[in-house]
Design an enzyme around this catalytic site. Sequence first.
Site, short mmCIF file in Angstrom:
data_model
loop_
_atom_site.label_atom_id
_atom_site.label_comp_id
_atom_site.label_asym_id
_atom_site.label_seq_id
_atom_site.Cartn_x
_atom_site.Cartn_y
_atom_site.Cartn_z
N HIS A 185 44.83 31.88 41.93
CA HIS A 185 43.71 31.19 42.55
C HIS A 185 43.18 30.35 41.54
CE1 HIS A 185 40.06 31.81 45.43
NE2 HIS A 185 40.74 31.26 46.03
N HIS A 220 33.44 38.73 38.72
CA HIS A 220 35.13 38.17 38.80
C HIS A 220 35.89 39.51 39.51
CE1 HIS A 220 38.65 36.15 38.68
NE2 HIS A 220 38.89 36.14 37.14
N LYS A 253 22.43 39.57 42.82
CA LYS A 253 23.52 38.93 43.69
C LYS A 253 23.98 40.20 44.41
CE LYS A 253 24.63 35.00 41.79
NZ LYS A 253 24.94 34.62 40.47
N ILE A 254 24.73 39.71 45.55
CA ILE A 254 25.18 40.58 46.53
C ILE A 254 26.66 40.67 46.12
CG2 ILE A 254 25.89 41.22 48.91
CD1 ILE A 254 22.72 39.72 47.94
N PHE A 257 30.48 38.71 47.40
CA PHE A 257 30.08 37.61 48.23
C PHE A 257 29.81 36.60 47.37
CE2 PHE A 257 29.20 40.98 51.13
CZ PHE A 257 29.18 40.59 52.34
N HIS A 259 31.14 32.32 46.11
CA HIS A 259 32.30 31.88 45.29
C HIS A 259 32.01 30.53 44.64
CE1 HIS A 259 36.42 30.97 44.46
NE2 HIS A 259 36.75 32.30 44.58
N ARG A 268 41.03 33.30 52.17
CA ARG A 268 41.81 34.68 52.17
C ARG A 268 41.24 35.91 52.89
NH1 ARG A 268 41.47 35.35 45.65
NH2 ARG A 268 39.29 34.77 46.32
N ASP A 310 37.05 40.22 47.93
CA ASP A 310 37.00 41.44 47.17
C ASP A 310 36.30 42.58 48.24
OD1 ASP A 310 38.08 41.18 44.60
OD2 ASP A 310 36.42 39.75 44.17
N ARG A 354 39.44 23.32 23.57
CA ARG A 354 38.41 23.45 22.55
C ARG A 354 37.19 22.58 23.02
NH1 ARG A 354 34.10 23.43 19.35
NH2 ARG A 354 34.44 24.31 17.31
#
Length: 373
Positions: A185, A220, A253-254, A257, A259, A268, A310, A354
Amino acid sequence: MAEYSPGLAGVIAGESAISRIDFDSNTLIVRGYDLVDLTDKVSFEEVAWLILYGDLPTQGQLDELTTTLNAERELPPQVLAILLEAPSTAHPMALMRTAVSALGMIDTESQDISKEASLRKAVRLLAKAPTIIAAGHRYAQGLEPLAPDPGLSHAENLLYMIFGEKPSPSAAAAMNVSLILYTEHGFNASTFAARVVASTLADLHAAVTAGIGALTGPLHGGANEAAMQMLIDIGSPERAHAYVLDLLARKQKIMGFGHREYKSGDSRVPAMKAVGRRLAEAAGETMWVDIADAVEATLVAEKGIFPNVDTPCAYAYYTLGIPIPLFTPIFVASRITGWSAHIIEQHEGNRILRPGHIYTGLEGKSFRPLAER
Ligand code: COA
């Protein structure tokens, strides 16, 4: 100096021929193919070859990959000993990270960062990832690990070694789809972490270990575990609306959910949702799917935020009876392919990664000897 972008949002951090999201058609393109379109046509192994070698394999190439995976699934005794000695409370992602790092000590080619050696190491690691997950899980329960079955696919072996029985065709197919969707991804956090490490000319095991570390967090890969915990916490579809409103009011955050890249839905998700619902209906328990749909209805209406992959992976895995702490390690058993392709690509056209930063600290302090501080 370039403009500062918190979270590196919108920053172009490199070039890659591996994948891109086409936002107009909401498609994830991997090595030129629509990845979602492949899910009901090919095996995970074929997609692994595609990602590592650049195109779908011929029958001969697929046979070669299958033979190598079968030959490489067993873990060396040193790694089995680490998994056995680990506290039973250790998170399976910590076991995965440690086992992959340990394999880097043992692999005779670990220092060789040539493309050929990195491809061989990537396939060896890929072969072993399901064995690591299952062995760690079984040791934690006081059970002996099961030997991988050479007659089974990557997806089937994963389920077989966890549960001790051969998976049903529908379970194997569901796992195959989720593994394909998790392969690759773009410049996500773990891939970027792996590329940063590779950009120092560190080897594949070092860079994959970094990728695993980055994938662990709930923003993530860890979101699949966190999403399932949330669905359990909500408990019924009727409670979802108020639950989401309460989290939003508290600026929480939920999980599963949202992105960074997709703003109108993760490409997906439809394929994985269909798999998850099919499994749930076959199991006679659609509550987790229904709760997730209720969360989605509220979150889309309130914030225009959609589920990411997810969430359906979480309820599909839960329906299959997979323990929640194994969800993110299963992600690893797929994403090793994407990370490895990026590590090889980074090594090929390398310049050390860097970035600069904006200093927000003090200046001009005068030194005071230890006795005067
Ligand atoms: N729940 C609630 N609000 C969310 C949200 C979520 N899951 N994801 C994003 N938002 C909100 C933010 O609070 C922000 O709202 P604001 O403008 O009112 O402050 C807005 O949407 C933009 O979000 P932002 O934090 O800039 O997104 P990001 O690109 O920095 O973060 C994620 C992306 C994926 C880290 C984020 O969506 C998230 O934390 N999701 C939950 C964890 C998850 O599922 N991760 C897996 C990703 S595949």
